[in-house]
Design a protein around this motif. Sequence first.
Motif, PDB file in Angstrom:
ATOM      1  N   ILE A  46       0.655  -1.255   0.133  1.00  0.00           N
ATOM      2  CA  ILE A  46       0.050  -0.201   0.056  1.00  0.00           C
ATOM      3  C   ILE A  46       0.820   1.108   0.194  1.00  0.00           C
ATOM      4  O   ILE A  46       1.923   1.263   0.156  1.00  0.00           O
ATOM      5  N   LEU A  47       0.051   2.244  -0.449  1.00  0.00           N
ATOM      6  CA  LEU A  47       0.656   3.544  -0.217  1.00  0.00           C
ATOM      7  C   LEU A  47       0.445   4.101   1.186  1.00  0.00           C
ATOM      8  O   LEU A  47      -0.711   4.296   1.373  1.00  0.00           O
ATOM      9  N   PHE A  48       1.305   4.266   2.180  1.00  0.00           N
ATOM     10  CA  PHE A  48       0.968   4.267   3.420  1.00  0.00           C
ATOM     11  C   PHE A  48       0.668   5.681   3.789  1.00  0.00           C
ATOM     12  O   PHE A  48      -0.416   6.001   4.395  1.00  0.00           O
ATOM     13  N   MET A  49       1.446   6.538   3.251  1.00  0.00           N
ATOM     14  CA  MET A  49       1.064   7.977   3.219  1.00  0.00           C
ATOM     15  C   MET A  49       1.760   8.825   2.070  1.00  0.00           C
ATOM     16  O   MET A  49       2.801   8.439   1.637  1.00  0.00           O
ATOM     17  N   LEU A  50       1.054   9.948   1.816  1.00  0.00           N
ATOM     18  CA  LEU A  50       1.692  10.922   0.758  1.00  0.00           C
ATOM     19  C   LEU A  50       2.128  12.076   1.395  1.00  0.00           C
ATOM     20  O   LEU A  50       1.199  12.666   1.875  1.00  0.00           O
ATOM     21  N   ILE A  64       5.086   7.303   0.755  1.00  0.00           N
ATOM     22  CA  ILE A  64       5.817   6.232   1.723  1.00  0.00           C
ATOM     23  C   ILE A  64       4.806   4.968   1.633  1.00  0.00           C
ATOM     24  O   ILE A  64       3.663   5.032   1.648  1.00  0.00           O
ATOM     25  N   SER A  66       4.205   0.948   2.311  1.00  0.00           N
ATOM     26  CA  SER A  66       4.221  -0.020   3.580  1.00  0.00           C
ATOM     27  C   SER A  66       3.604  -1.385   2.945  1.00  0.00           C
ATOM     28  O   SER A  66       2.996  -1.439   2.047  1.00  0.00           O
TER      29      SER A  66
END
Lengths: 151, 365
Positions: A46-50, A64, A66
Motif C-alpha cells: 500500500i501507499l502508507f501516506m503521501l 511512503i 508499506s
Amino acid sequence: MSEFIDSLIKISPKSLKISDDKVAVELADKKKLLKVCEKIKRKFDILFMLVVVDRPPNFELNYIFSKYEGKDTFILRTIIKHEDTIDSITKIFPSADWEEREAYDLFGIKFEGHHNLKRILLPEDWPGHPLRKDFVITDEVKNWTGLDLKF
Amino acid sequence: MEGKGIELNIGPVHPATHGVLKLVADIEADTVKNAEVEIGFLHRGKEKTAELRYFNSYFPIVDKLDYVGALNWEILWASTVEKAMNIETNERVKYIRTIMAEMQRIMSHLVYIGAFGQDLGNLTFFVWALRERELLMDIVEEISGGRLAPMYNRVGGVFYDFTDGIVEKIDSALLRIEEKVKKEYKAMTYENSLFMMRSKGIGIMSQKIIKDNGVTGPNMRAGGIKRDLRKDEPYLAYDKVDFDIITEEESDVYARFMVRIREILESIKIIRQLLKSIPEGDVKISTPWIMKVPPGYTFVRHEMSKGEGAMFLVTDGGLKPYRLKIRSPSFYSLQALPLILEGCKVADAFAITASIDPVMGEVDR
C-alpha cells in the motif's frame, strides 16, 4: 531492505539516487514515476501516506510505501515545480485515492489520470490552497461564508 | 420498484451517524446501490496549526485529533519529537505511557461498543459501555487532571507520576471491566441471537478491499490479516509483555465487533503485566519548554485504537515544525466504506458505518 533499494537503483541508475538524508530514494525524472511504482508494487502493498512539503518554488512529494507483513517501509521522493502536474499512482496503488485528493485540496497539485480529483476536506469553492507557504488570509477568505454552494 | 431510485443524504448531523460524517446513498427500493462519503465538516487545519506552534504547545491540539483516543495521539507526537531530537526517555516513562495507551485503547473500544449498540437501537448498551469507561476516566483524571483531553505527555516524559494507591485502583477497575465484558456484554451482544442477526454476514470487507485501501487496525485484523505494530515493530514497552494478536476470519460487522471485545481483554492482560514490573525512576527529563529541533525528516508510526497512525515531521532547525503530516487510520477505513456499503439494506448501512469505527476528528484533522 537495502538489497531492494540497490536493485531498484540498478534498474534505473539515471533517474534514481539515494537522497542526502539517506532515508529516501530520490526520483529525478518524474515521468518515470509510474514505472518505478510498478516495481515497488512487487514488494509493497500500500501507499502508507503521501507527504507533500512546500519548499517554494518546488513541491517535494514523499511517497511512503508499506506492506502487511513485517515492518519495512520505503520512501520515494520526487520534486516538482509549483505549476507542474504529476501522474496519479491510483491505478497501481488504489490506496492513494484520497491522499492525492487531499494533496490537490491543500496544495493544488494536479494529478493526471486520477478518476475523481476534487476537493476532499475543504468546501468546493474555498479560495486558495491553505497549506502552501505563500497562502495569505485575504478578504475573500475572511468573508467566505459558503453560501454560494448549491445543495 | 422498477426505474430510477432516490438519492438519500445521510448526515452530516443525522443522529445515527458518527460525528459529522455525510453519506450520499443511491437507493433503489431498500437497497443501497452506490454510496459516496463526504468528509471535511470537522476540518480545523491541524496540519497548518502545527507550523505555527512550538513543539510542546502542540499537545493540546493533538488531544483533539481522536477525541476518544487522545492519549494514543499524545504519545505518538511525543515520540516523534523525541526521535527528531534524539532523546531517549526513562524506562519508567515508557511503562507509564504503555499503560496509559492501553487504558485509552480500552476506553476507545468501549465507546465503539456503546456507539454501535446505539446505532442498532439498543440504548441500554450505550449507557453500560460508558459506565465501564467511567472507571478508567476517573483513573486518568486522578493521574493527569484531565479526562477527555488529558494533556499528560510532554517532550521527554510525562507531567506527573502515578499517584499513591493508583495501582490498586487500576487493578480493581480492570477486574470489573473484565467481568462485565465476559458476562453482561456476552449476554447482551456477542452471544445474543438478536444481535447476531443484525450483525452477521453484512458489510463484508474482503482482503482485496483491505489491501487496496490501506485499511489497518482492528478492521484489518477482522479480515484475518495477522498484523499489529505493537508486535511487528515494538515501541515503548511492548517488547516486554506477552500478548496475542487478535484475528477473526469472517470480516463482517460481527467479526469487527468481536475483535474489539477480545482486544479489550488483551489490553487488560498487557496492563496487568506492566503494573507488576513497573521500574522506579524519574518521569521526565529536563528539556526546555521552547526548543529547537535539528533539521531533518522523522517518521514514526504507532498502533492506535483504530489502526496504524503515523506522523511525518519535517523540521528546518527552527522553533516550530516546517511541516507535519498526520496519517489517520480512520481516513483509510472510510475510503473503503463505499465499497462495503454497496448492495446492503438501508437499515444495515448504519450498522456497517458504525462497525468501522470512524472518528471524524482524526479523519478531517
